[in-house]
Design an enzyme around this catalytic site. Structure first.
Site, PDB file in Angstrom:
ATOM      1  N   GLN A 196       0.658  -0.887   0.275  1.00  0.00           N
ATOM      2  CA  GLN A 196       0.029  -0.390  -0.279  1.00  0.00           C
ATOM      3  C   GLN A 196       1.247   1.155  -0.117  1.00  0.00           C
ATOM      4  O   GLN A 196       0.497   2.267  -0.643  1.00  0.00           O
ATOM      5  CB  GLN A 196      -1.431  -0.085   1.582  1.00  0.00           C
ATOM      6  CG  GLN A 196      -2.370  -1.271   1.039  1.00  0.00           C
ATOM      7  CD  GLN A 196      -2.458  -1.298   2.063  1.00  0.00           C
ATOM      8  OE1 GLN A 196      -2.615  -0.587   3.122  1.00  0.00           O
ATOM      9  NE2 GLN A 196      -3.483  -1.697   2.394  1.00  0.00           N
ATOM     10  N   ASP A 346      -1.532 -11.457   4.590  1.00  0.00           N
ATOM     11  CA  ASP A 346      -3.879 -11.335   4.716  1.00  0.00           C
ATOM     12  C   ASP A 346      -4.178 -13.320   4.955  1.00  0.00           C
ATOM     13  O   ASP A 346      -5.517 -13.140   5.339  1.00  0.00           O
ATOM     14  CB  ASP A 346      -4.431 -11.165   3.516  1.00  0.00           C
ATOM     15  CG  ASP A 346      -4.437  -9.627   3.555  1.00  0.00           C
ATOM     16  OD1 ASP A 346      -4.194  -8.988   4.145  1.00  0.00           O
ATOM     17  OD2 ASP A 346      -4.677  -9.219   2.081  1.00  0.00           O
TER      18      ASP A 346
HETATM   19  C1  S3P Z   1      -3.093  -4.581  -0.451  1.00  0.00           C
HETATM   20  C2  S3P Z   1      -1.613  -4.722   0.915  1.00  0.00           C
HETATM   21  C3  S3P Z   1      -1.528  -5.089   1.845  1.00  0.00           C
HETATM   22  C4  S3P Z   1      -2.306  -6.225   2.067  1.00  0.00           C
HETATM   23  C5  S3P Z   1      -4.296  -5.124   1.800  1.00  0.00           C
HETATM   24  C6  S3P Z   1      -3.543  -5.258   0.505  1.00  0.00           C
HETATM   25  C7  S3P Z   1      -3.180  -3.664  -1.367  1.00  0.00           C
HETATM   26  O1  S3P Z   1      -1.257  -4.126   2.831  1.00  0.00           O
HETATM   27  O2  S3P Z   1      -2.865  -7.009   3.753  1.00  0.00           O
HETATM   28  O3  S3P Z   1      -5.283  -6.381   1.968  1.00  0.00           O
HETATM   29  O4  S3P Z   1      -3.642  -3.854  -2.000  1.00  0.00           O
HETATM   30  O5  S3P Z   1      -1.359  -3.344  -1.645  1.00  0.00           O
HETATM   31  P1  S3P Z   1      -0.252  -3.675   3.386  1.00  0.00           P
HETATM   32  O6  S3P Z   1       0.662  -2.619   2.316  1.00  0.00           O
HETATM   33  O7  S3P Z   1      -0.299  -2.762   4.364  1.00  0.00           O
HETATM   34  O8  S3P Z   1       1.035  -4.891   3.879  1.00  0.00           O
END
Ligand code: S3P
Length: 472
Positions: A196, A346
């Site tokens: 993210q 996840d």
């Molecule tokens: C996601 C990244 C992950 C994941 C989330 C979706 C994404 O989070 O847990 O459900 O779509 O980039 P983080 O970037 O906080 O690890």
């Protein structure tokens, strides 16, 4: 205002673990009963990560983007509404088929309303990135879960690009993004492994002159990079001794594209584990994304002894896809290396359910990030498994599950704290246990897996409302 560093997560609203009586009537409790074999073929809902990104890039492209198989779950629908609030057109044509007319990079319009991202951490963080380099002011909020989640991890690098982010104490939503009038490119090394954060910076880099670079010590899911390439953006990836360096060249012109979203491996994980555990099962999950940065669970289950075949492998817009056929096998506990966490971040809740049924001990390390997901998932799994008779040890970033080698006792009543994956993991536990398991609220499941109960029941599960439960 409160965006300097990441504080521990807040507990608020229903997150405290005690239900507020006024909210009780709106909960949607569910029970799953011990089940025999599962069989059949199913397509789980489409990938949430890819769905968010397809709407956002469609809104930045000039012309029409057609998305097939968009996940029509709550989280993604919030992103679609946000993109409309920013001046793009995003219209549903048929089940999962959406047409987006974008405004061009830099062309988003100041939204007249507060953008409410609901439960969606990905929607919120990626959007903050997009907005950070647009000359506008936008206000963002979300539900009690999202308002408790840390945003400093995106605010810090985006402020380095020239954005101003004004947030509540602890850099939490609601917050305001005042986009940079003259964005500056950055080279940023991620302090936490987070797709993210990487994606927020790359999306901000789209409307920034020059080269924006993100360095990841541990590689995370690369859906943003693959989709940027699909839209014609120049993306360079170099694997160095420092980690993976991803660079984009800002201010390209991007045109509309066709996108086919595969099924979400994180949703496939629930029927996959249930079928891997229930004797006599034979389940095929169709058209599942098997991006190498998302399949840590499959790798781990195979190490535990699971029989999972990837059939008919193919590729769509750079994303590998396959049908997953799973048949049960006795599972044994394993050590899951911390370095694998980004590829299955996840999936720890459902892995913990598999571990509870395996013989021997499963050790999971490097789980600190689980404490700042939709809920504190480490605490939720440890408490819930104990309530179901499973012996567990939890540390700041570890979970050790002592498997029963058989059906765990079950019988627990689980507090889900607005967390869809905790809800689904414990419903699967009820299927593979000796006694039913109840969850206090199944409503959040719709954020990622609309139709979960129906799909699981068609495969052979028995999941339904509690007797006399208040309907939503
Ligand atoms: C996601 C990244 C992950 C994941 C989330 C979706 C994404 O989070 O847990 O459900 O779509 O980039 P983080 O970037 O906080 O690890």
């Amino acid at each position: 205002m409160g965006c300097a560093r990441e504080p521990p997560r807040l507990s608020g609203g229903r997150r405290s673990g005690r239900r507020q009586p006024a909210l009780e009537a709106y909960l949607h409790p569910l029970r799953s009963r011990p089940t025999g074999a599962l069989s059949g073929s199913a397509r789980v809902p489409s990938d949430k990560s890819i769905s968010h990104r397809s709407l956002m890039l469609g809104a930045l492209a000039v012309g029409e983007t057609v998305i097939e198989g968009l996940l029509e779950g709550e989280d993604v629908l919030r992103t679609a509404a946000a993109m409309r609030g920013l001046g793009a057109t995003a219209e549903r044509q048929a089940d999962g088929v959406w047409r987006v007319h974008g405004r061009g990079i830099g062309g988003l319009r100041e939204p007249a309303e507060v953008l409410d991202l609901g439960n969606a951490g990905t929607g919120a963080r990626l959007l903050i990135g997009l907005l950070a380099t647009h000359r506008l002011t936008a206000f963002l909020t979300g539900d009690a879960s999202l308002r408790g989640r840390p945003m400093a991890r995106v605010a810090t690098p985006l402020q380095g690009m020239g954005a101003r982010i004004v947030a509540r104490d602890g850099c939490r939503l609601p917050l305001a993004v005042i986009g940079a009038a003259e964005p500056v490119p950055i080279e940023y090394r991620l302090p936490v492994a987070s797709a993210q954060v990487k994606s927020a910076i790359l999306l901000a880099g789209l409307n920034t002159p020059g080269e924006t670079t993100v360095i990841e010590p541990e590689p995370t899911r690369d859906h943003t990079e693959l989709m940027l390439r699909h839209f014609g953006v120049e993306v360079r990836v170099d694997v160095t001794k420092d980690g993976r360096r991803t660079t984009i060249v800002g201010q390209p012109e991007i045109g509309g594209r066709h996108i086919d979203v595969p099924a979400d491996p994180s949703s496939a994980a629930f029927p996959l584990v249930a079928a891997a555990l229930l004797p006599g099962s034979d389940v095929t999950l169709q058209h599942v994304g098997i991006n190498p940065h998302r399949i840590g669970l499959i790798e781990t289950l195979r190490e535990m002894g699971a029989d999972i075949a990837c059939e008919g492998q193919r590729e769509h817009a750079g994303e590998p896809v396959a049908n997953l056929r799973v048949r049960p096998h006795r599972l044994v506990g394993v050590e899951v290396p911390a370095a694998r966490a980004p590829a299955m971040i996840d999936e720890y809740p459902i892995l913990a359910v598999a571990a509870a049924c395996a013989s021997g001990t499963t050790v999971m390390r490097g789980l600190a990030e689980l404490r700042v997901k939709e809920s504190d998932r480490l605490a939720a799994m440890a408490n819930g498994l104990r309530a179901c008779g499973v012996s567990v040890e939890d540390g700041p970033d570890t979970l050790v599950v002592h498997g029963t080698g058989d059906r765990p006792r079950g019988g627990g009543q689980i507090v889900t704290n607005l967390d869809h994956r905790i809800a689904m993991a414990f419903l699967v536990l009820g299927m593979v246990a000796e006694r039913p398991v109840e969850i206090d609220d199944g409503a959040p499941i719709d954020t990622s897996f609309p139709g979960f109960v129906g799909l699981m029941n068609r495969l052979g599960a028995e999941i339904g409302p509690l007797d006399g439960a208040a309907a939503r």
